[in-house]
Scaffold this active site. Sequence first.
Site, mmCIF file in Angstrom:
data_model
loop_
_atom_site.group_PDB
_atom_site.id
_atom_site.type_symbol
_atom_site.label_atom_id
_atom_site.label_comp_id
_atom_site.label_asym_id
_atom_site.label_seq_id
_atom_site.Cartn_x
_atom_site.Cartn_y
_atom_site.Cartn_z
ATOM 1 N N ASP A 141 0.844 -1.152 0.054
ATOM 2 C CA ASP A 141 -0.003 -0.067 0.127
ATOM 3 C C ASP A 141 0.822 1.278 -0.193
ATOM 4 O O ASP A 141 1.835 1.455 0.934
ATOM 5 C CB ASP A 141 -0.885 -0.126 1.207
ATOM 6 C CG ASP A 141 -1.868 1.052 1.196
ATOM 7 O OD1 ASP A 141 -2.298 1.204 0.198
ATOM 8 O OD2 ASP A 141 -2.321 1.371 2.407
ATOM 9 N N ASP A 190 2.801 4.824 -5.581
ATOM 10 C CA ASP A 190 2.188 6.405 -5.356
ATOM 11 C C ASP A 190 3.178 7.569 -5.684
ATOM 12 O O ASP A 190 3.433 7.772 -4.624
ATOM 13 C CB ASP A 190 1.455 6.227 -3.752
ATOM 14 C CG ASP A 190 0.350 7.775 -3.586
ATOM 15 O OD1 ASP A 190 0.538 8.560 -4.667
ATOM 16 O OD2 ASP A 190 0.085 7.578 -2.768
ATOM 17 N N GLY A 244 -7.815 8.448 6.800
ATOM 18 C CA GLY A 244 -7.962 8.446 8.426
ATOM 19 C C GLY A 244 -9.571 8.781 8.865
ATOM 20 O O GLY A 244 -10.485 8.421 8.159
ATOM 21 N N HIS A 300 -9.024 4.861 -2.416
ATOM 22 C CA HIS A 300 -8.580 4.760 -1.105
ATOM 23 C C HIS A 300 -9.427 5.735 -0.192
ATOM 24 O O HIS A 300 -10.441 6.207 -0.415
ATOM 25 C CB HIS A 300 -7.315 5.466 -1.380
ATOM 26 C CG HIS A 300 -6.167 4.643 -1.947
ATOM 27 N ND1 HIS A 300 -4.898 4.275 -1.216
ATOM 28 C CD2 HIS A 300 -5.963 4.017 -3.076
ATOM 29 C CE1 HIS A 300 -4.356 3.355 -1.843
ATOM 30 N NE2 HIS A 300 -4.891 3.190 -3.132
ATOM 31 N N GLY A 301 -8.798 5.520 1.066
ATOM 32 C CA GLY A 301 -9.501 6.309 1.971
ATOM 33 C C GLY A 301 -11.013 6.023 2.163
ATOM 34 O O GLY A 301 -11.985 6.868 2.366
ATOM 35 N N ASN A 340 -10.357 0.371 -0.223
ATOM 36 C CA ASN A 340 -9.262 0.512 0.802
ATOM 37 C C ASN A 340 -9.903 0.661 2.045
ATOM 38 O O ASN A 340 -10.241 1.788 2.181
ATOM 39 C CB ASN A 340 -8.213 1.167 0.472
ATOM 40 C CG ASN A 340 -7.049 0.825 -0.573
ATOM 41 O OD1 ASN A 340 -7.404 -0.192 -1.192
ATOM 42 N ND2 ASN A 340 -5.963 1.500 -0.833
HETATM 43 P P1 13P Z 1 -9.067 4.622 5.340
HETATM 44 O O1 13P Z 1 -8.082 5.623 6.217
HETATM 45 O O2 13P Z 1 -10.416 5.533 5.074
HETATM 46 O O3 13P Z 1 -9.347 3.411 6.037
HETATM 47 O O4 13P Z 1 -8.079 4.366 4.033
HETATM 48 C C1 13P Z 1 -7.123 3.553 3.812
HETATM 49 C C2 13P Z 1 -6.338 3.390 2.825
HETATM 50 O O5 13P Z 1 -6.751 4.049 2.015
HETATM 51 C C3 13P Z 1 -5.265 2.560 2.847
HETATM 52 O O6 13P Z 1 -4.298 3.068 1.689
HETATM 53 O O1 G3H Z 2 -3.159 5.006 3.519
HETATM 54 C C1 G3H Z 2 -2.646 4.724 4.640
HETATM 55 C C2 G3H Z 2 -3.062 3.500 5.547
HETATM 56 O O2 G3H Z 2 -4.092 3.648 6.227
HETATM 57 C C3 G3H Z 2 -1.665 3.111 6.158
HETATM 58 O O3 G3H Z 2 -1.512 3.930 7.286
HETATM 59 O O4 G3H Z 2 0.861 4.211 6.936
HETATM 60 O O5 G3H Z 2 -0.130 4.492 9.144
HETATM 61 O O6 G3H Z 2 0.412 2.233 8.155
HETATM 62 P P1 G3H Z 2 0.166 3.724 7.932
HETATM 63 ZN ZN ZN Z 3 -4.583 4.958 0.689
#
Ligand code: 13P
Ligand code: G3H
Ligand code: ZN
Length: 322
Positions: free
Chosen positions: A83, A105, A182, A224-225, A267
Amino acid sequence: MSLVTTTEMFKKAYDGGYAVGAFNVNNMEIVQGITEAAGELKSPVILQVSKGARAYANHTYLVKLVEAAVEENPEIPIALHLDHGDTFELCKSCIDGGFTSVMIDASSKSFEDNIALTKQVVEYAHANGVVVEAELGTLAGIEDEVVVEAGKESYTRPEEVEEFVDKTGCDSLAIAIGTSHGAYKFTADQCTRNADGILVPPPLRFDVLEECIKRLPGFPIVLHGSSSVPQEFVKMVNEHGGKMPDAVGIPEEQLRQAAKLAVCKINIDSDIRLAMTGNIRKYFDEHPDHFDPRQYLKPARQAVKDMVAHKIKYVLGSDGKA
Ligand code: 13P
Ligand code: G3H
Ligand code: ZN
């Protein structure tokens, strides 16, 4: 079944009008909670590892945990994905180290530099049987240790997607349509409040998604997110000593809608964190004399499992698609 790439998963998801959940893993309980839910519901699943997860748990431990989950759940396809890889070296290390999919990314770079770095990763990945997710547009929140304030994000420009995919050869594309990372996805100013005082976020930009789909027919899109920040967990945190006022996520119906379109990967990380933290806080509050980690990690793992099962059935629509 051994670890798989996402190629077949995405083709079936695109044609079937559902999405595959990509859940972030950082320890054994999280891997178990996610894969037990996916296994019981016969759902494909993507386990994803961030740079931070590797720094916390160590590459080898995470790969071995995921291999154990594959062995325990032989009937479902499981992909292991990097990721938010931010350098060629990080992607290469995961490709060489057993991952079946990586994300490069480079979305904070210029269009040209994003293409150049993505292409470099694609060439190495494809030569090694690994698939690549890339990103165009920036989400608010924290990405690659780059902090983008809510309201300062930039949506994906649909007019750029064809050239980007053609020139890079990437296998899937993450786009920015209003989600963010987040548990605080929108500021209170960006939202309205419902009768219970809960924040209601602005809708996702389905017009941007539709435009991208038109220009990339049949191509898998990634969101994502996409945590929904369930208010039951926020309440649990707040009622047991935590402080998460105005935490807000993406409404489930909008994610379901996206999953029916070309969005093949959704995600989710923050909802896992919330499920565990809410339940551990509650446990500590109710059992101040307990100190065996198994006692409080058990309900936390169960909460992850229940939350993931709910997503599979009611948000992703991937149950029975293994
Ligand atoms: P969230 O913070 O919405 O769970 O998104 C996670 C994410 O996009 C990891 O790449
Ligand atoms: O996109 C971010 C993911 O939630 C991963 O978070 O980098 O704190 O493990 P992290
Ligand atoms: Zn992400």
